[in-house]
Write an enzyme that holds these catalytic residues in place. Structure first.
Site, PDB file in Angstrom:
ATOM      1  N   LYS A 287      67.966  32.457  81.753  1.00 54.36           N
ATOM      2  CA  LYS A 287      69.100  33.275  82.150  1.00 54.36           C
ATOM      3  C   LYS A 287      70.590  32.745  82.086  1.00 54.36           C
ATOM      4  CE  LYS A 287      66.097  36.869  83.937  1.00 54.36           C
ATOM      5  NZ  LYS A 287      64.919  36.054  83.918  1.00 54.36           N
ATOM      6  N   ARG A 288      70.867  31.618  81.413  1.00 51.77           N
ATOM      7  CA  ARG A 288      72.096  30.994  81.472  1.00 51.77           C
ATOM      8  C   ARG A 288      73.055  31.671  80.640  1.00 51.77           C
ATOM      9  NH1 ARG A 288      69.063  28.048  84.365  1.00 51.77           N
ATOM     10  NH2 ARG A 288      68.999  25.751  84.158  1.00 51.77           N
TER      11      ARG A 288
END
Length: 277
Positions: free
Chosen positions: A96-97
């Protein structure tokens, strides 16, 4: 891995199962804690037991980062083990960058080049210049958070902007990004009824669907609303498979749960094929 190769594996295994490797030292069997690298040893056993029934593995990076350097090393050993022993399996870094410019490029290099994952989950809130650096990598896939399973999803994702909900705006806008052919989307299984509208916006994209199993999502509903001509689904189960037992039979128990889901998926694939005939 190309999308077409993934589709080939789905049909070969009659499965679109993704096993989430959310490995928590507080939950794994106690006898493994005596080993030098209990996280990797647990993962290795789960992978060996379930690889016949799934087409993807998805380690949630937070479960590894929480243990510092040792956790990161266990993550690297895990993805290396998959790539070396089961190279036909699609790997997802659930990280979830999402950041802009050079920062996104560095994140992409970390997961695509150093760790050699096939894909990564991305938070799209910062827009195009936070996503396109990931899309620049050939045969790597970027999985945007679109409509998630958590309670707080309704805080923002379903709010309307000019008559169109935010999650729909995300999907619609991202379809025009450079490299968008390598985009996939996260859509929670607990919101399966939304898949019909999503398929109108993104008819050909793969959807990563968490929430089947422990979170109560319905596989039948997900397939009914979300399956397309290329299957187009990766349905994830984490806790329901990897923590099927906390005793010494944990690997066998995970195998049984994975096989159970695979058989259900085989049935759904056959039903969909008949509907096209």
């Amino acid at each position: 891995m190309t999308t077409q190769y993934l589709v080939t594996q789905i049909h070969k295994k009659q499965s679109f199962l993704c096993v989430g490797l959310d490995t928590d030292l507080d939950k794994i069997p106690k006898h493994l804690l005596e080993l030098e690298d209990p996280i990797f040893e647990f993962n290795k056993s789960i992978i060996d037991a379930t690889q016949k029934f799934c087409v993807a593995y998805k380690p949630n990076v937070a479960f590894y980062e929480a243990y510092g350097v040792k956790g990161w090393m266990a993550l690297q050993k895990t993805v290396n083990y998959i790539n070396e022993n089961y190279p036909d399996i699609f790997t997802i870094a659930d990280a979830k960058r999402g950041d802009i410019g050079n920062t996104s490029t560095r994140y992409a290099k970390a997961f695509f080049e150093d760790l050699n994952f096939d894909s990564i989950t991305i938070a799209p809130y910062m827009g195009k210049d936070s996503v396109e650096p990931f899309l620049a990598f050939e045969n790597k896939h970027t999985i945007l958070l679109a409509l998630t399973s958590n309670e707080g999803a309704f805080d923002f994702q379903t709010k309307s902007i000019d008559g169109l909900e935010l999650y729909k705006q995300v999907i619609k806008t991202s379809q025009h990004y450079l490299g968008s052919e390598n985009l996939m989307y996260v859509v929670g299984a607990t919101k399966a009824e939304y898949l019909k509208d999503i398929r109108e916006i993104a008819p050909d994209s793969f959807l990563l669907v968490p929430g089947v199993g422990a979170q109560g999502g319905s596989l039948k509903e997900v397939c009914n609303y979300g399956m397309n001509n290329q299957v187009g689904l990766l349905v994830n189960s984490s806790r329901g498979i990897i923590y099927a037992s906390n005793r010494e039979d944990f690997a066998e128990a995970s195998k049984n749960k994975a096989e159970e889901l695979q058989l259900q998926m085989k049935e759904e694939l056959q039903k969909y094929k008949k509907s096209l005939d």
